[in-house]
Write a protein that holds these residues in place. Sequence first.
Motif, PDB file in Angstrom:
ATOM      1  N   TRP A   1     -59.908  14.262 -16.547  1.00  0.00           N
ATOM      2  CA  TRP A   1     -59.813  13.132 -15.864  1.00  0.00           C
ATOM      3  C   TRP A   1     -58.715  13.032 -14.846  1.00  0.00           C
ATOM      4  O   TRP A   1     -57.494  13.612 -15.205  1.00  0.00           O
ATOM      5  N   VAL A   2     -58.873  12.896 -13.628  1.00  0.00           N
ATOM      6  CA  VAL A   2     -57.986  12.713 -12.515  1.00  0.00           C
ATOM      7  C   VAL A   2     -57.512  11.452 -12.100  1.00  0.00           C
ATOM      8  O   VAL A   2     -58.574  10.630 -11.658  1.00  0.00           O
ATOM      9  N   GLY A   3     -56.504  11.178 -12.169  1.00  0.00           N
ATOM     10  CA  GLY A   3     -55.639   9.817 -11.856  1.00  0.00           C
ATOM     11  C   GLY A   3     -55.977   8.597 -12.976  1.00  0.00           C
ATOM     12  O   GLY A   3     -56.451   9.186 -13.904  1.00  0.00           O
ATOM     13  N   ASP A   4     -55.651   7.563 -12.905  1.00  0.00           N
ATOM     14  CA  ASP A   4     -55.589   6.664 -13.615  1.00  0.00           C
ATOM     15  C   ASP A   4     -56.596   5.443 -12.998  1.00  0.00           C
ATOM     16  O   ASP A   4     -56.107   4.914 -11.982  1.00  0.00           O
ATOM     17  N   LYS A   5     -57.603   4.961 -13.575  1.00  0.00           N
ATOM     18  CA  LYS A   5     -58.517   3.984 -13.106  1.00  0.00           C
ATOM     19  C   LYS A   5     -59.317   4.320 -11.940  1.00  0.00           C
ATOM     20  O   LYS A   5     -59.935   3.676 -11.197  1.00  0.00           O
TER      21      LYS A   5
ATOM     22  N   SER B   1     -62.865  11.170 -23.646  1.00  0.00           N
ATOM     23  CA  SER B   1     -62.729   9.975 -23.252  1.00  0.00           C
ATOM     24  C   SER B   1     -61.282   9.946 -22.215  1.00  0.00           C
ATOM     25  O   SER B   1     -60.578  10.859 -22.342  1.00  0.00           O
ATOM     26  N   GLU B   2     -61.289   8.854 -21.335  1.00  0.00           N
ATOM     27  CA  GLU B   2     -60.105   9.005 -20.338  1.00  0.00           C
ATOM     28  C   GLU B   2     -58.775   8.952 -21.118  1.00  0.00           C
ATOM     29  O   GLU B   2     -58.755   8.059 -22.054  1.00  0.00           O
ATOM     30  N   PRO B   3     -57.916   9.813 -20.936  1.00  0.00           N
ATOM     31  CA  PRO B   3     -56.458   9.399 -21.485  1.00  0.00           C
ATOM     32  C   PRO B   3     -56.080   8.201 -21.595  1.00  0.00           C
ATOM     33  O   PRO B   3     -56.033   7.390 -20.597  1.00  0.00           O
ATOM     34  N   GLY B   4     -55.522   7.718 -22.756  1.00  0.00           N
ATOM     35  CA  GLY B   4     -54.809   6.503 -22.788  1.00  0.00           C
ATOM     36  C   GLY B   4     -55.483   5.437 -23.589  1.00  0.00           C
ATOM     37  O   GLY B   4     -55.203   4.314 -23.842  1.00  0.00           O
ATOM     38  N   ALA B   5     -56.865   5.804 -24.006  1.00  0.00           N
ATOM     39  CA  ALA B   5     -57.822   4.887 -24.810  1.00  0.00           C
ATOM     40  C   ALA B   5     -58.164   3.415 -24.363  1.00  0.00           C
ATOM     41  O   ALA B   5     -58.433   2.596 -24.870  1.00  0.00           O
ATOM     42  N   ARG B   6     -58.075   3.453 -23.006  1.00  0.00           N
ATOM     43  CA  ARG B   6     -58.288   2.061 -22.311  1.00  0.00           C
ATOM     44  C   ARG B   6     -59.696   1.877 -21.612  1.00  0.00           C
ATOM     45  O   ARG B   6     -60.036   0.967 -21.491  1.00  0.00           O
ATOM     46  N   SER B   7     -60.289   3.137 -21.734  1.00  0.00           N
ATOM     47  CA  SER B   7     -61.594   3.056 -20.966  1.00  0.00           C
ATOM     48  C   SER B   7     -62.726   2.729 -22.224  1.00  0.00           C
ATOM     49  O   SER B   7     -62.582   2.747 -23.405  1.00  0.00           O
TER      50      SER B   7
ATOM     51  N   GLU C   1     -48.955  24.601 -19.851  1.00  0.00           N
ATOM     52  CA  GLU C   1     -49.077  23.349 -20.065  1.00  0.00           C
ATOM     53  C   GLU C   1     -50.082  22.774 -19.178  1.00  0.00           C
ATOM     54  O   GLU C   1     -50.105  22.765 -17.933  1.00  0.00           O
ATOM     55  N   LYS C   2     -51.165  22.062 -19.762  1.00  0.00           N
ATOM     56  CA  LYS C   2     -52.144  21.676 -19.048  1.00  0.00           C
ATOM     57  C   LYS C   2     -52.160  20.169 -19.373  1.00  0.00           C
ATOM     58  O   LYS C   2     -52.841  19.584 -20.152  1.00  0.00           O
ATOM     59  N   THR C   3     -51.524  19.669 -18.401  1.00  0.00           N
ATOM     60  CA  THR C   3     -51.261  18.033 -18.227  1.00  0.00           C
ATOM     61  C   THR C   3     -52.793  17.311 -18.122  1.00  0.00           C
ATOM     62  O   THR C   3     -53.425  17.587 -17.197  1.00  0.00           O
ATOM     63  N   HIS C   4     -53.250  16.547 -18.970  1.00  0.00           N
ATOM     64  CA  HIS C   4     -54.314  15.792 -18.824  1.00  0.00           C
ATOM     65  C   HIS C   4     -55.569  16.623 -18.777  1.00  0.00           C
ATOM     66  O   HIS C   4     -56.441  16.300 -18.162  1.00  0.00           O
TER      67      HIS C   4
ATOM     68  N   ASP D   1     -62.060  20.735 -25.013  1.00  0.00           N
ATOM     69  CA  ASP D   1     -62.876  20.422 -26.009  1.00  0.00           C
ATOM     70  C   ASP D   1     -62.601  18.823 -26.459  1.00  0.00           C
ATOM     71  O   ASP D   1     -61.766  18.309 -26.011  1.00  0.00           O
ATOM     72  N   SER D   2     -63.395  18.587 -27.451  1.00  0.00           N
ATOM     73  CA  SER D   2     -63.483  17.271 -27.911  1.00  0.00           C
ATOM     74  C   SER D   2     -62.176  17.084 -28.954  1.00  0.00           C
ATOM     75  O   SER D   2     -62.096  15.835 -29.178  1.00  0.00           O
ATOM     76  N   ASP D   3     -61.343  18.009 -29.348  1.00  0.00           N
ATOM     77  CA  ASP D   3     -60.318  17.981 -30.140  1.00  0.00           C
ATOM     78  C   ASP D   3     -58.993  17.791 -29.714  1.00  0.00           C
ATOM     79  O   ASP D   3     -58.059  17.856 -30.599  1.00  0.00           O
ATOM     80  N   GLN D   4     -58.952  17.524 -28.187  1.00  0.00           N
ATOM     81  CA  GLN D   4     -57.594  17.464 -27.935  1.00  0.00           C
ATOM     82  C   GLN D   4     -57.158  16.046 -28.239  1.00  0.00           C
ATOM     83  O   GLN D   4     -57.948  14.890 -28.122  1.00  0.00           O
ATOM     84  N   ASP D   5     -55.847  15.595 -28.294  1.00  0.00           N
ATOM     85  CA  ASP D   5     -55.296  14.103 -28.654  1.00  0.00           C
ATOM     86  C   ASP D   5     -55.408  13.599 -27.051  1.00  0.00           C
ATOM     87  O   ASP D   5     -54.463  14.062 -26.402  1.00  0.00           O
ATOM     88  N   LEU D   6     -56.193  12.726 -26.910  1.00  0.00           N
ATOM     89  CA  LEU D   6     -56.053  12.042 -25.528  1.00  0.00           C
ATOM     90  C   LEU D   6     -55.082  10.957 -25.401  1.00  0.00           C
ATOM     91  O   LEU D   6     -55.133  10.419 -24.187  1.00  0.00           O
ATOM     92  N   LEU D   7     -54.631  10.560 -26.138  1.00  0.00           N
ATOM     93  CA  LEU D   7     -53.862   9.321 -25.865  1.00  0.00           C
ATOM     94  C   LEU D   7     -52.189   9.690 -25.486  1.00  0.00           C
ATOM     95  O   LEU D   7     -51.609  10.640 -26.059  1.00  0.00           O
ATOM     96  N   GLU D   8     -51.789   8.865 -24.810  1.00  0.00           N
ATOM     97  CA  GLU D   8     -50.411   9.099 -24.179  1.00  0.00           C
ATOM     98  C   GLU D   8     -49.399   8.283 -24.905  1.00  0.00           C
ATOM     99  O   GLU D   8     -49.665   6.966 -25.078  1.00  0.00           O
TER     100      GLU D   8
END
Length: 716
Positions: free
Chosen positions: A8-12, A460-466, A702-705, A709-716
């Motif tokens: 996911w690139v950027g926020d919103k 899903s987009e990092p931050g759990a807001r989507s 370090e692979k920011t954002h 796979d689906s098992d990464q923790d997506l929340l910041e």
Amino acid sequence: MGSLSLAWVGDKSGVVLVLTTFQVPFFLMRFGQSNLYRSEDYGKTFKDVTHVINHTFIQTEFGIAISPDHSGKVILTGDVSEYGGFRLFRSRDFGLTFEPTDLPFVPLIQMLYNPRDCNTLLTLSFTVLDLWLSEDFGATWRKIHKSVCLVRWGPRNSIYFTTITNGTCNDKGMLDLKKTIDYGKTFRTVASRVYSFVLGGKFVFSSIMTGARVIHISVDGGEHWNIAQLPAVDHQRFYSILTANEDMIFMHVDDPGDSGVGTIYVSDDRGTVFSKSLERHLYTTTGSETDFTAVSSLKGVYMTSILTEDGTLETVITYDQGAKWQPLRRPQNSNCDTETSTNRPNRRCLSFFHSANFTYMPRTAPRHTASLLSLSTGSVGDSESSLPPDVFVSDDGGYSWLQALKGPHHYAILDSGGLLVAVEHTDLPINQIKFSTDEGQCWHTFNFTNDPLYFSGMDSEPGARSTNVSLWGHRNDHTKWVVITVDFRKLLTRDCEYRDYEEWLAHSADPSGSNIGCVMGYKETFLRLRKDSVCWNGRDFAVTKKQTRCPCSVADYYCDFGYYRPENSSECVEQEEMISRALEFCLNGTTEQLQTTGYRKIPGNQCEGGFQPERKEIDLQRLCTSDALLPKTQVSFSYTAITVVVVMAILLMSAIAGVWLVKKYVCGGRFLVHRYSVMREQVEANKIEGVDDVDTNYMETEKTHFNDDSDQDLLE
């Protein structure tokens, strides 16, 4: 040999990049093909944009490097070895266009963004291990140091790295730890004979070889060091830093005999004096697997696993940064037969929630949101049962749990906790996704495709807001990847209003009922969504909370150095091996004697008044010398001859004055030490409490954002 990476690139922004790679090893070389796809609608549609990177092969390990500042910067590292090297493709517009730049070296690791200035990048070169830096987003590069083993960005634009003078990076214990605060113009050696180093919270950890590995800790960026003080510990055992925040450190120390279990110790706010926190903590003998995880919704809350006396795994939780641990309460709707467990003492109903570090399928880590909602995979049963993992949910920070789904699932939290989604883990093709709008009490199904696919992952987009979740996999012909995005926004037909929320006092579900709500020295009241409200929190939703301080009680204190809490007791008692022994430790070069009634305040605790036990640290005016660290300053730039003479004269005068002052006033440059073996990184979405990986044999990028796979923790 095919792989898919989704970022996911950027926020919103709604921009999603997908990189598919097919590569085949051939002797010492690899040949392959990459394709780049871009979406501007949260993954609902994609365009093949491989032409913007000139159809260049992107090695899987470099992947997609996204800047952590949400500015839209993207870097792809292309392999053009047939033309003589590697090429960067740099984008500042969310992957719409890319600018190629040939690299003057062969990169070893992915580009490391400076978290404070994402135009500044670091990387290491292959074979010769040179450290390279760019201050213009990769357009130009300069070599700032040679023979570098491991590098990390530190606070305030500082760079920490280990280097070798002779030999190789495998010669652990022979490295120098260096630091630069001016992007490589000057360097300072802050430690010698280094085995490894770690950055975590406000702490710098350095493992020094003095016959054995000895851990030094600094709270001022390596200028001054102290030794971790743990009572009565065999110095040859395995050690690991579990996590470190701005307040304190959790450290695991193995029991004798390589049993896979050990004791967790917690530090004071200096990271120097440690106390026993939890026994029989599970840490596998491979030295890389532990269930220790932070619950991000509440400060000071952690979960981990222990191995009980009868050899059963059990999950325990702390709400006060390790001062007290307790087993998870059994979910009310679980199938454990409590009557049978009561009649047969060797059969107890235990809860075991496992994280991504263990080999249970699916490898899905616990998920948490700031709205107090937690999801985890685990099992509930007695000591003789062997049950498949189910999915459990907690809405109060881990006090109570509900069995939400039977069997293993992949899952995600959307809309800041207002929506949960899950996909069953199976080897068969799927076409259904499950969702819940009431925090996992009721679940519904949705057919997202008429042509089932073999599921590989979800994101899903990092931050759990989507409200969007993307699922990918392949169909029977195995010829191409398929990505399907489901948007639940139409399900949440109205925006949430004030009436959809309710006030909730954190920690009010504590079954002990003692000083309800007062944990870590304060009460915290949240405004959270009602379970029966089906509405959209929105991307701008922020958790509303207010705090009130509490008077101090015994619960606001750790057991001090040399003391511990017996099981089912709140009082601190002296450890047997420390009875009648003076509690002395080395601090800043002098021997200190601790006079204590057994309690020291939990770092970060905000209580006032109330219980105030006596505690003193008395300087015995006795030197405690250690030559483990030999700091020295190195300057990388040259001056004119006159400047050199002036500087040398100043240094000579300063040295003479310094010797006189040291002899007259100072005890000498000695440092505290404690031995340990391994430090471990636990990074959660670029931000959680944790420490950096120090394995110099395998330098993890370090692979920011970036999630492959689906098992990464997506929340910041």
